[in-house]
Design a protein around this motif. Structure first.
Motif, PDB file in Angstrom:
ATOM      1  N   LEU A 154      45.026 -19.286  12.930  1.00 24.96           N
ATOM      2  CA  LEU A 154      44.019 -19.145  11.862  1.00 24.96           C
ATOM      3  C   LEU A 154      42.850 -20.112  12.070  1.00 24.96           C
ATOM      4  O   LEU A 154      41.697 -19.780  11.793  1.00 24.96           O
ATOM      5  CB  LEU A 154      44.667 -19.384  10.493  1.00 24.96           C
ATOM      6  N   GLU A 155      43.170 -21.310  12.551  1.00 22.90           N
ATOM      7  CA  GLU A 155      42.117 -22.294  12.809  1.00 22.90           C
ATOM      8  C   GLU A 155      41.179 -21.816  13.916  1.00 22.90           C
ATOM      9  O   GLU A 155      39.962 -21.953  13.819  1.00 22.90           O
ATOM     10  CB  GLU A 155      42.725 -23.650  13.187  1.00 22.90           C
ATOM     11  N   THR A 156      41.767 -21.268  14.975  1.00 25.58           N
ATOM     12  CA  THR A 156      40.946 -20.772  16.084  1.00 25.58           C
ATOM     13  C   THR A 156      40.020 -19.660  15.595  1.00 25.58           C
ATOM     14  O   THR A 156      38.820 -19.654  15.900  1.00 25.58           O
ATOM     15  CB  THR A 156      41.860 -20.258  17.227  1.00 25.58           C
TER      16      THR A 156
ATOM     17  N   GLN B  69      31.854 -21.117   4.718  1.00 24.95           N
ATOM     18  CA  GLN B  69      33.219 -20.591   4.700  1.00 24.95           C
ATOM     19  C   GLN B  69      34.238 -21.718   4.473  1.00 24.95           C
ATOM     20  O   GLN B  69      35.246 -21.524   3.796  1.00 24.95           O
ATOM     21  CB  GLN B  69      33.528 -19.844   6.007  1.00 24.95           C
ATOM     22  N   ASP B  70      33.956 -22.887   5.002  1.00 26.77           N
ATOM     23  CA  ASP B  70      34.896 -23.996   4.813  1.00 26.77           C
ATOM     24  C   ASP B  70      34.899 -24.486   3.367  1.00 26.77           C
ATOM     25  O   ASP B  70      35.892 -25.056   2.898  1.00 26.77           O
ATOM     26  CB  ASP B  70      34.603 -25.145   5.789  1.00 26.77           C
ATOM     27  N   TYR B  71      33.805 -24.263   2.701  1.00 27.23           N
ATOM     28  CA  TYR B  71      33.762 -24.583   1.267  1.00 27.23           C
ATOM     29  C   TYR B  71      34.787 -23.721   0.517  1.00 27.23           C
ATOM     30  O   TYR B  71      35.547 -24.228  -0.316  1.00 27.23           O
ATOM     31  CB  TYR B  71      32.346 -24.349   0.736  1.00 27.23           C
ATOM     32  N   TYR B  72      34.837 -22.452   0.832  1.00 22.67           N
ATOM     33  CA  TYR B  72      35.857 -21.575   0.227  1.00 22.67           C
ATOM     34  C   TYR B  72      37.256 -22.055   0.581  1.00 22.67           C
ATOM     35  O   TYR B  72      38.170 -22.056  -0.236  1.00 22.67           O
ATOM     36  CB  TYR B  72      35.716 -20.127   0.738  1.00 22.67           C
ATOM     37  N   PHE B  73      37.396 -22.442   1.856  1.00 22.60           N
ATOM     38  CA  PHE B  73      38.694 -22.928   2.320  1.00 22.60           C
ATOM     39  C   PHE B  73      39.135 -24.139   1.495  1.00 22.60           C
ATOM     40  O   PHE B  73      40.272 -24.202   1.018  1.00 22.60           O
ATOM     41  CB  PHE B  73      38.625 -23.294   3.809  1.00 22.60           C
ATOM     42  N   ALA B  74      38.237 -25.104   1.353  1.00 24.15           N
ATOM     43  CA  ALA B  74      38.591 -26.353   0.658  1.00 24.15           C
ATOM     44  C   ALA B  74      38.996 -26.090  -0.795  1.00 24.15           C
ATOM     45  O   ALA B  74      39.942 -26.689  -1.313  1.00 24.15           O
ATOM     46  CB  ALA B  74      37.421 -27.340   0.723  1.00 24.15           C
TER      47      ALA B  74
ATOM     48  N   ASP C  89      37.042 -34.554  -3.872  1.00 23.66           N
ATOM     49  CA  ASP C  89      35.858 -35.214  -3.324  1.00 23.66           C
ATOM     50  C   ASP C  89      35.218 -34.336  -2.240  1.00 23.66           C
ATOM     51  O   ASP C  89      33.997 -34.225  -2.157  1.00 23.66           O
ATOM     52  CB  ASP C  89      36.274 -36.577  -2.747  1.00 23.66           C
ATOM     53  N   GLU C  90      36.055 -33.699  -1.440  1.00 26.99           N
ATOM     54  CA  GLU C  90      35.550 -32.852  -0.356  1.00 26.99           C
ATOM     55  C   GLU C  90      34.783 -31.627  -0.896  1.00 26.99           C
ATOM     56  O   GLU C  90      33.739 -31.249  -0.359  1.00 26.99           O
ATOM     57  CB  GLU C  90      36.725 -32.399   0.515  1.00 26.99           C
ATOM     58  N   VAL C  91      35.305 -31.036  -1.957  1.00 30.35           N
ATOM     59  CA  VAL C  91      34.631 -29.883  -2.560  1.00 30.35           C
ATOM     60  C   VAL C  91      33.236 -30.290  -3.053  1.00 30.35           C
ATOM     61  O   VAL C  91      32.239 -29.604  -2.787  1.00 30.35           O
ATOM     62  CB  VAL C  91      35.486 -29.291  -3.718  1.00 30.35           C
TER      63      VAL C  91
ATOM     64  N   ALA D 287      49.961 -30.086   9.276  1.00 38.19           N
ATOM     65  CA  ALA D 287      49.319 -29.352  10.380  1.00 38.19           C
ATOM     66  C   ALA D 287      47.867 -29.013  10.046  1.00 38.19           C
ATOM     67  O   ALA D 287      46.975 -29.134  10.892  1.00 38.19           O
ATOM     68  CB  ALA D 287      50.107 -28.087  10.704  1.00 38.19           C
ATOM     69  N   ILE D 288      47.619 -28.621   8.805  1.00 39.15           N
ATOM     70  CA  ILE D 288      46.263 -28.210   8.403  1.00 39.15           C
ATOM     71  C   ILE D 288      45.295 -29.400   8.419  1.00 39.15           C
ATOM     72  O   ILE D 288      44.131 -29.264   8.799  1.00 39.15           O
ATOM     73  CB  ILE D 288      46.302 -27.530   7.001  1.00 39.15           C
ATOM     74  N   GLU D 289      45.770 -30.565   8.033  1.00 36.68           N
ATOM     75  CA  GLU D 289      44.895 -31.742   8.061  1.00 36.68           C
ATOM     76  C   GLU D 289      44.777 -32.309   9.479  1.00 36.68           C
ATOM     77  O   GLU D 289      43.700 -32.686   9.928  1.00 36.68           O
ATOM     78  CB  GLU D 289      45.422 -32.835   7.109  1.00 36.68           C
ATOM     79  N   TYR D 290      45.897 -32.314  10.164  1.00 39.45           N
ATOM     80  CA  TYR D 290      45.903 -32.930  11.497  1.00 39.45           C
ATOM     81  C   TYR D 290      45.056 -32.131  12.484  1.00 39.45           C
ATOM     82  O   TYR D 290      44.369 -32.702  13.338  1.00 39.45           O
ATOM     83  CB  TYR D 290      47.346 -33.077  11.991  1.00 39.45           C
ATOM     84  N   VAL D 291      45.071 -30.824  12.362  1.00 36.03           N
ATOM     85  CA  VAL D 291      44.282 -29.994  13.279  1.00 36.03           C
ATOM     86  C   VAL D 291      42.790 -30.344  13.147  1.00 36.03           C
ATOM     87  O   VAL D 291      42.067 -30.411  14.142  1.00 36.03           O
ATOM     88  CB  VAL D 291      44.574 -28.484  13.050  1.00 36.03           C
ATOM     89  N   TYR D 292      42.355 -30.621  11.916  1.00 35.37           N
ATOM     90  CA  TYR D 292      40.945 -30.991  11.713  1.00 35.37           C
ATOM     91  C   TYR D 292      40.674 -32.397  12.244  1.00 35.37           C
ATOM     92  O   TYR D 292      39.624 -32.669  12.810  1.00 35.37           O
ATOM     93  CB  TYR D 292      40.566 -30.888  10.231  1.00 35.37           C
ATOM     94  N   ASN D 293      41.618 -33.282  12.051  1.00 34.29           N
ATOM     95  CA  ASN D 293      41.467 -34.655  12.531  1.00 34.29           C
ATOM     96  C   ASN D 293      41.291 -34.667  14.058  1.00 34.29           C
ATOM     97  O   ASN D 293      40.357 -35.281  14.589  1.00 34.29           O
ATOM     98  CB  ASN D 293      42.706 -35.454  12.101  1.00 34.29           C
TER      99      ASN D 293
HETATM  100  C1  HMH Z   1      39.624 -24.383   8.268  1.00 37.24           C
HETATM  101  N1  HMH Z   1      41.129 -26.290   8.242  1.00 37.24           N
HETATM  102  C2  HMH Z   1      39.983 -25.747   7.816  1.00 37.24           C
HETATM  103  N2  HMH Z   1      39.176 -26.392   6.987  1.00 37.24           N
HETATM  104  C3  HMH Z   1      39.499 -27.635   6.550  1.00 37.24           C
HETATM  105  N3  HMH Z   1      38.644 -28.277   5.711  1.00 37.24           N
HETATM  106  C4  HMH Z   1      40.705 -28.239   6.980  1.00 37.24           C
HETATM  107  C5  HMH Z   1      41.502 -27.519   7.833  1.00 37.24           C
HETATM  108  C6  HMH Z   1      41.154 -29.627   6.571  1.00 37.24           C
HETATM  109  O1  HMH Z   1      40.807 -30.009   5.320  1.00 37.24           O
END
Ligand code: HMH
Length: 209
Positions: A197-199, A46-51, A82-84, A130-136
């Motif tokens: 959404l992250e939760t 699922q995170d692949y789709y997200f990225a 690179d992440e994809v 916020a989207i990057e920091y939450v993952y960090n």
């Molecule tokens: C759900 N949030 C989610 N996936 C990620 N890869 C990031 C944030 C950050 O890149």
């Protein structure tokens, strides 16, 4: 009337939601090794789709960003490419299919990512931060992790990634120095929405669909 906002203020205002987004049983499982591989692979596919979708949004933000943020955003977009590729490589190594159906929580995040593209820049740059920091924060909290998950925790817990989130925060703070009342409300709503959404994204690993 002009107003302002800061990233610190947003983190304080929605501390409870932020904590849920960054401290989750999924992350505890990454740390202890008790997370089932099948659950981890649900997250992975699922995170692949997200990225993929996120990179398109960052591309849209790049198109509109002020010149002073051009290098920062372009660097971020490059890292997402690179992440994809990295997701594809990790999935292939583990025989994980990336062609599974998109789950609802992912689809909801994807439509949110699309909606960001038409927001003003001050909302967009706060969202990127916020989207990057939450993952960090989340992955750093899961470090040191169990061997099976180490490469993943290392990616978003890396010092270079932390540095990127600091630069995004500076750009967001700068851009939020003058906001209309409407924009102020939008940054607050968007910040909270990202935490929720992250939760829900972590929760996906525990749903049976
Ligand atoms: C759900 N949030 C989610 N996936 C990620 N890869 C990031 C944030 C950050 O890149």
């Amino acid at each position: 009337m002009k107003t302002m906002a800061t990233c610190t203020e947003l983190l304080e205002k929605h501390a409870g939601a932020w904590e849920k987004a960054t401290q989750h049983r999924f992350l505890d499982g990454v740390k202890t090794g008790k997370l089932e591989l099948s659950q981890f692979y649900t997250w992975l596919s699922q995170d692949y789709y997200f990225a993929r979708e996120f990179s398109r949004t960052v591309g849209a933000v790049l198109a509109e960003c002020p010149d002073e943020d051009y290098e920062l955003i372009h660097g971020g977009l490059w890292a997402l490419w690179d992440e994809v590729l990295w997701f594809k490589e990790k999935a292939a190594e583990r025989n994980v299919s990336l062609g599974v159906p998109m789950q609802e929580a992912c689809a909801e995040y994807v439509s949110f990512l699309r909606s960001i593209r038409s927001e003003p820049y001050n909302v967009q740059i706060m969202c990127l931060w916020a989207i990057e920091y939450v993952y960090n924060v989340a992955w750093k909290g899961a470090t040191p992790s169990a061997p099976a998950f180490e490469t993943f925790a290392a990616r978003w817990g890396a010092d270079s990634f932390t540095e990127y989130t600091i630069q995004l925060r500076e750009a967001a703070d700068k851009s939020m120095r003058t906001l209309t009342e409407d924009e102020k409300k939008k940054v607050e709503d968007h910040f909270l929405k990202i935490a929720l959404l992250e939760t829900a994204f972590w929760d996906m690993a525990y749903s049976s669909s």
